[in-house]
Motif scaffolding. Sequence first.
Motif, PDB file in Angstrom:
ATOM      1  N   ASP A  78       0.833  -1.202   0.000  1.00 57.22           N
ATOM      2  CA  ASP A  78       0.000   0.000   0.000  1.00 57.22           C
ATOM      3  C   ASP A  78       0.869   1.255   0.000  1.00 57.22           C
ATOM      4  O   ASP A  78       0.530   2.259  -0.645  1.00 57.22           O
ATOM      5  CB  ASP A  78      -0.928   0.008   1.211  1.00 57.22           C
ATOM      6  N   GLN A 109      -2.790  -3.023  -9.934  1.00 55.87           N
ATOM      7  CA  GLN A 109      -4.077  -3.595  -9.527  1.00 55.87           C
ATOM      8  C   GLN A 109      -4.609  -2.895  -8.278  1.00 55.87           C
ATOM      9  O   GLN A 109      -5.818  -2.652  -8.156  1.00 55.87           O
ATOM     10  CB  GLN A 109      -3.923  -5.090  -9.272  1.00 55.87           C
ATOM     11  N   VAL A 113      -8.198  -0.755  -7.852  1.00 62.94           N
ATOM     12  CA  VAL A 113      -9.283  -1.028  -6.905  1.00 62.94           C
ATOM     13  C   VAL A 113      -9.420   0.064  -5.840  1.00 62.94           C
ATOM     14  O   VAL A 113     -10.533   0.341  -5.378  1.00 62.94           O
ATOM     15  CB  VAL A 113      -9.115  -2.412  -6.231  1.00 62.94           C
ATOM     16  N   ASP A 114      -8.316   0.696  -5.458  1.00 64.22           N
ATOM     17  CA  ASP A 114      -8.360   1.681  -4.373  1.00 64.22           C
ATOM     18  C   ASP A 114      -8.406   3.126  -4.850  1.00 64.22           C
ATOM     19  O   ASP A 114      -8.823   4.013  -4.100  1.00 64.22           O
ATOM     20  CB  ASP A 114      -7.144   1.510  -3.453  1.00 64.22           C
ATOM     21  N   ARG A 226      -6.412  -9.534  -1.156  1.00 63.34           N
ATOM     22  CA  ARG A 226      -7.235  -8.607  -1.940  1.00 63.34           C
ATOM     23  C   ARG A 226      -7.846  -9.213  -3.202  1.00 63.34           C
ATOM     24  O   ARG A 226      -8.368  -8.485  -4.053  1.00 63.34           O
ATOM     25  CB  ARG A 226      -6.393  -7.380  -2.339  1.00 63.34           C
ATOM     26  N   ASP A 229     -11.295  -8.225  -4.643  1.00 63.92           N
ATOM     27  CA  ASP A 229     -11.453  -6.843  -5.119  1.00 63.92           C
ATOM     28  C   ASP A 229     -11.303  -6.716  -6.631  1.00 63.92           C
ATOM     29  O   ASP A 229     -11.732  -5.714  -7.219  1.00 63.92           O
ATOM     30  CB  ASP A 229     -10.420  -5.932  -4.440  1.00 63.92           C
ATOM     31  N   ARG A 232     -14.162  -5.705  -8.894  1.00 61.76           N
ATOM     32  CA  ARG A 232     -14.663  -4.325  -8.874  1.00 61.76           C
ATOM     33  C   ARG A 232     -13.933  -3.421  -9.851  1.00 61.76           C
ATOM     34  O   ARG A 232     -14.287  -2.253  -9.999  1.00 61.76           O
ATOM     35  CB  ARG A 232     -14.513  -3.737  -7.464  1.00 61.76           C
TER      36      ARG A 232
END
Length: 293
Positions: A78, A109, A113-114, A226, A229, A232
Amino acid sequence: MTERTVAAGSTRLWSEDRGDPGDPPVLLISGDCQPGLFWPDEVVAALVGGGYRVIRYDHRDTGRSTHRDFAANPYTFDDLTADAIAVLDAWGVSAAHVVAFSMGAGLAQLIAVDHPHRMLSQTLICTHALGIDFADSVARAMAGETSRDGLPLPEPRVFEALELHAGPVHDRSAELDRRVAGWRTVAGDAFDPAEFRRREERVIDHAGTLHQSIAHGYVTEGIATRGADLARITAPTLVVQAPLDPISPPPHGRHLAGSIPGAVLVEIPGMGHALTGTALDALIPEVLAHLRR
């Protein structure tokens, strides 16, 4: 070409911008322990010539970016993803096409997603899906065990070769020999040692040191949980599978493409876990076609 040092908290990241600032931006994200110059100039020139603005940067602990002792200054995937976002912010880019390799494609990726509003599209090269515990896969491969998920494990010969060629850096020639030997282990067909020696000479000159950090090999948090996710993701996605990739062997690419709605999968014949000149001849047109779609 314009260079810029980007602040990401207390970390400083070297970055470079090429092309017309008014053209659609492409952010190149390198693999683990690789600086921005991992991306050959042929890739940058082809993208700029195709009408794109290209930004590449040195991950923390590579190139001219901040280097620290990982044990005393640990970070997660992250955090590495936040570095990429900081680079976009520093260059005034609200959203970019992301072209990423190996670990960098894992970061892509996470951006998808974030931070979906920061991504126009993504191209994921030689990688595995979120949800794959790569550290566990390596450990199981080295122990001669089978995978937990039915997907192939990395080939132990890769890590045996890296261990064989690890050790103190004695001189420039010896270090170049070590790096070229490492690329030879993973590169697939049509490997040109002179080509990779030239590239690594540039990387060493750019960094100003013979030392190559392995800090990214210690990063374990932020990806393995993750997997769900991926469903999405809305960014148009191209997945590039290298048939001779010993680190993320087929069908990892097919699994990844099947996990992302609408993703397109291409295979580059003879390609391993490296951007050889032969692989680029086939890869660059695929990337440009995806960006134009």
